[in-house]
Write an enzyme that holds these catalytic residues in place. Structure first.
Site, PDB file in Angstrom:
ATOM      1  N   ALA A  50       0.658  -1.424   0.081  1.00 28.11           N
ATOM      2  CA  ALA A  50      -0.223  -0.076  -0.187  1.00 28.11           C
ATOM      3  C   ALA A  50       0.780   1.190  -0.192  1.00 28.11           C
ATOM      4  O   ALA A  50       1.922   1.338   0.625  1.00 28.11           O
ATOM      5  CB  ALA A  50      -0.953  -0.078   1.348  1.00 28.11           C
ATOM      6  N   SER A  51       0.527   2.317  -0.514  1.00 25.08           N
ATOM      7  CA  SER A  51       1.163   3.479  -0.774  1.00 25.08           C
ATOM      8  C   SER A  51       0.416   4.602  -0.847  1.00 25.08           C
ATOM      9  O   SER A  51      -0.476   4.975  -1.503  1.00 25.08           O
ATOM     10  CB  SER A  51       1.924   3.296  -2.162  1.00 25.08           C
ATOM     11  OG  SER A  51       2.854   4.592  -2.385  1.00 25.08           O
ATOM     12  N   ALA A  52       0.565   5.353   0.196  1.00 26.45           N
ATOM     13  CA  ALA A  52      -0.319   6.782   0.412  1.00 26.45           C
ATOM     14  C   ALA A  52       0.385   7.694   0.507  1.00 26.45           C
ATOM     15  O   ALA A  52       1.797   7.868   0.294  1.00 26.45           O
ATOM     16  CB  ALA A  52      -1.122   6.561   1.686  1.00 26.45           C
ATOM     17  N   SER A  53      -0.033   8.901   0.862  1.00 30.34           N
ATOM     18  CA  SER A  53       0.725  10.279   0.752  1.00 30.34           C
ATOM     19  C   SER A  53       1.914  10.409   1.861  1.00 30.34           C
ATOM     20  O   SER A  53       2.840  11.030   1.915  1.00 30.34           O
ATOM     21  CB  SER A  53      -0.033  11.354   0.664  1.00 30.34           C
ATOM     22  OG  SER A  53      -1.084  11.373   1.780  1.00 30.34           O
ATOM     23  N   VAL A 100       3.076   0.935   3.172  1.00 35.12           N
ATOM     24  CA  VAL A 100       3.175  -0.333   3.896  1.00 35.12           C
ATOM     25  C   VAL A 100       4.033  -1.538   3.221  1.00 35.12           C
ATOM     26  O   VAL A 100       3.646  -1.569   1.953  1.00 35.12           O
ATOM     27  CB  VAL A 100       1.726  -0.666   4.231  1.00 35.12           C
ATOM     28  CG1 VAL A 100       1.734  -2.228   5.235  1.00 35.12           C
ATOM     29  CG2 VAL A 100       1.069   0.216   5.220  1.00 35.12           C
ATOM     30  N   LYS A 107       4.788  -0.238   8.385  1.00 29.67           N
ATOM     31  CA  LYS A 107       4.237   0.993   7.938  1.00 29.67           C
ATOM     32  C   LYS A 107       5.330   1.938   8.180  1.00 29.67           C
ATOM     33  O   LYS A 107       5.798   2.207   9.436  1.00 29.67           O
ATOM     34  CB  LYS A 107       3.257   1.217   8.817  1.00 29.67           C
ATOM     35  CG  LYS A 107       2.411   2.635   8.273  1.00 29.67           C
ATOM     36  CD  LYS A 107       1.103   2.846   9.088  1.00 29.67           C
ATOM     37  CE  LYS A 107       0.543   4.025   8.683  1.00 29.67           C
ATOM     38  NZ  LYS A 107      -0.823   4.267   9.621  1.00 29.67           N
ATOM     39  N   ASP A 121     -13.270   5.791  10.897  1.00 35.57           N
ATOM     40  CA  ASP A 121     -13.360   5.661   9.623  1.00 35.57           C
ATOM     41  C   ASP A 121     -13.556   4.329   9.048  1.00 35.57           C
ATOM     42  O   ASP A 121     -12.654   3.749   8.456  1.00 35.57           O
ATOM     43  CB  ASP A 121     -12.651   6.484   8.938  1.00 35.57           C
ATOM     44  CG  ASP A 121     -12.689   6.373   7.251  1.00 35.57           C
ATOM     45  OD1 ASP A 121     -13.836   6.628   6.852  1.00 35.57           O
ATOM     46  OD2 ASP A 121     -11.794   6.760   6.547  1.00 35.57           O
TER      47      ASP A 121
END
Length: 557
Positions: free
Chosen positions: A139-142, A146, A160, A295
């Site tokens: 997973a790649s977020a701003s 991970v 993470k 969330d």
């Protein structure tokens, strides 16, 4: 002024210009103009460079344009949009739904860059820390990425890692957002009750918690403690020896997203059972644990095997005090019982700002809502729609939910929508009502009544003790002539600016007139300095042209 402050101010000005350009490009020129930013220096520069033109392309809804603008501005603004999507008391529900679709999936940073963060944080080479660490992130977020890994002891884990430079970027954007909010406060009509500064402060606290993985680790451990011994709920374990502020190592979750219905059969799971279980778990979090997942969308809930649920991304959590739970229970119970007066009383306890101008009119509208809409909405099990409708009424009366309640109502609405995707006939009322009634019943227990009476008595005694001291202080200040009264004024900033600008122009006009008269007198004399009159005429001409251009430019704006 230090060079650091000058540099920061310059960076903010450049970023401000970029923000204005992006919002105008996506069709928010009217909002920029009403906010007062249209007359600021960055906007003038952009207009001179033809960068404030109308948007092009197919028409889009307000929410779609907002998503596009926030995505283009980067991770801080994307996160802000995601937080704002939880505030249906501040923005229209349709806009909130579109903002909730904001995704911060971005291209992953190179593995060697992220490996440096791991080694620097854990103070050891990758090879000494892990038996195996996959170089491609799952997973790649701003803010982070991970990775799947395996410890030397054999446990399969998820690592993470925070992206380098994230804190500095977010700090800069937060400073700018705070300045923009302070400017908008009181200048835009909606801002008079929306409290943009408060919204930005709330966002700042939220995102700063996300940047510190040690806080998320403590929250995860609290969730694990709350669900200890409950087999159908899995909360990943945190490996503290492999976790720091920018690195978080926890159990790997062998599961799939809860909305992947094709995977249910092979995992021996039933969509109906999972839907009911997910709603039950979130209600337990709220009404019993007072710590809830803020969330619970499908990406944060995984199914494992045999109807077992795993909850992820627990760093975004909400916390309630005992009185908060009682307040939300009163509100929901009043809706269930269709009692308008009690419903308004409950609403007043969950608002953070604003008092209705006409309480009788508010009670009348709530009564009509309960009589004509709530029966069909809540009776049909659509608690999310009931919540949405109630927040619309709040917004119409300029009432604002306290942030923790807004987050809670968003969580309840989200888990209901997730449940309905799995089981369309889902009815939230039978799931939620026992918890609400249990909270209310517990408050009537003699032990709780005595405890509440004791708390009220203690508060009253404390107030009596404080009164003499407070009166003495006021009299001392009055005797010394230091008693001050603060008067809150609104909309005087623009008047002060207009008066200042007018006086400056009058001053320049007087100087021009004086130069012309003085120069004329010099030229008509036989003095040796009569040539200075020509210089005076030139100065008067320059100042006069500048004054005319300034007046015409301001009218053009």
């Amino acid at each position: 002024m230090s060079y650091t402050k000058i540099g920061a101010g310059t960076a903010n000005a450049v970023r401000f210009a970029e923000v204005l350009h992006v919002f105008v490009k996506h069709g928010f020129a009217d909002l920029v103009r009403r906010s007062g930013f249209h007359d600021r220096l960055p906007a003038r520069m952009l207009r001179g460079l033809n960068l404030m033109s109308a948007p092009s392309g197919e028409p889009a809804t307000f929410g779609q344009r907002a998503c596009a603008a926030l995505t283009e501005l980067g991770p801080t603004f994307v996160k802000f949009g995601q937080i704002l999507s939880t505030r249906t008391d501040l923005i229209r529900p349709d806009i909130a739904r579109e903002l909730s679709q904001l995704q911060d999936n971005v291209a992953p940073s190179p593995f060697n860059v992220m490996a440096e963060v791991v080694e620097e944080s854990l103070e050891a080479p990758i090879g000494e820390l892990f038996a195996e660490l996959q170089e491609t992130p799952v997973a790649s977020a701003s803010l982070s990425q991970v990775y799947e890994a395996r410890l030397k002891s054999g446990e399969r884990v998820a690592v993470k890692v925070q992206r380098p430079g994230t804190e500095k970027t977010i700090e800069s954007d937060l400073n700018l957002m705070r300045q923009l909010a302070e400017w908008m406060d009181g200048r835009v009509f909606e801002g008079q009750w929306m409290d943009p500064v408060g919204v930005v402060d709330e966002f700042q606290r939220s995102i700063q918690r996300e940047l510190d993985f040690t806080i998320e680790a403590r929250i995860i451990e609290q969730f694990r403690h709350n669900f200890e011994g409950i087999e159908h709920v899995f909360i990943p374990k945190v490996y503290s020896e492999y976790s720091r502020k920018r690195v978080l190592t926890m159990d790997w979750v062998d599961g799939v997203r809860v909305d992947q219905l094709t995977a249910y059969a092979e995992r021996n799971c039933d969509p109906r059972h999972v839907a009911l279980l997910g709603c039950e778990v979130v209600c337990k979090m709220v009404f019993e644990h007072h710590l809830f997942h803020a969330d619970p969308h499908p990406g944060n809930i995984f199914i494992m095997r045999d109807n077992r649920l795993a909850f992820l991304d627990l760093g975004m959590a909400g916390h309630l005090e005992r009185v908060d739970v009682a307040a939300i229970a009163d509100l929901l119970y009043a809706m269930f019982q269709r009692d308008a007066v009690d419903c308004v009383d409950a609403l007043m306890t969950v608002t953070a700002k604003g008092v209705p101008d006409n309480r009788e009119l508010l009670e009348h509208e709530i009564a009509e809502f309960i009589a004509f809409e709530a029966q069909a909405i809540v009776g049909g099990g659509h608690v999310a729609k009931g919540i949405e409708r109630a927040t619309q009424i709040l917004r119409r009366f300029n009432l604002q939910l306290a942030p923790r309640f807004a987050l809670l109502l968003k969580a309840l609405a989200t888990i209901e929508l997730v449940g309905r995707k799995l089981y369309p006939a889902l009815d939230m009322v039978p799931i939620m009502q026992p918890y609400v009634e249990r909270v209310i019943t517990q408050r009537l227990h003699p032990r709780e009544v005595m405890r509440e009476a004791q708390e009220n008595a203690t508060a009253f005694v404390k107030l009596i003790r404080q009164i003499p001291g407070d009166l003495s202080y006021l009299l001392q200040q009055l005797r010394r002539g230091k008693l001050k009264f603060q008067i809150h004024h609104e909309h005087l900033e623009n008047l002060a600016s207009t008066i200042d600008r007018s006086s400056s122009r009058n001053t320049v006009g007087i100087i021009v007139a004086a130069l012309i008269v003085g120069s004329s007198l010099l030229i008509t004399t036989e003095s040796s300095i009569r040539h200075l009159g020509l210089i005076g005429y030139v100065l008067a001409a320059v100042l006069g042209v500048t004054l005319v251009v300034s007046i015409l430019w301001s009218r053009k704006l």
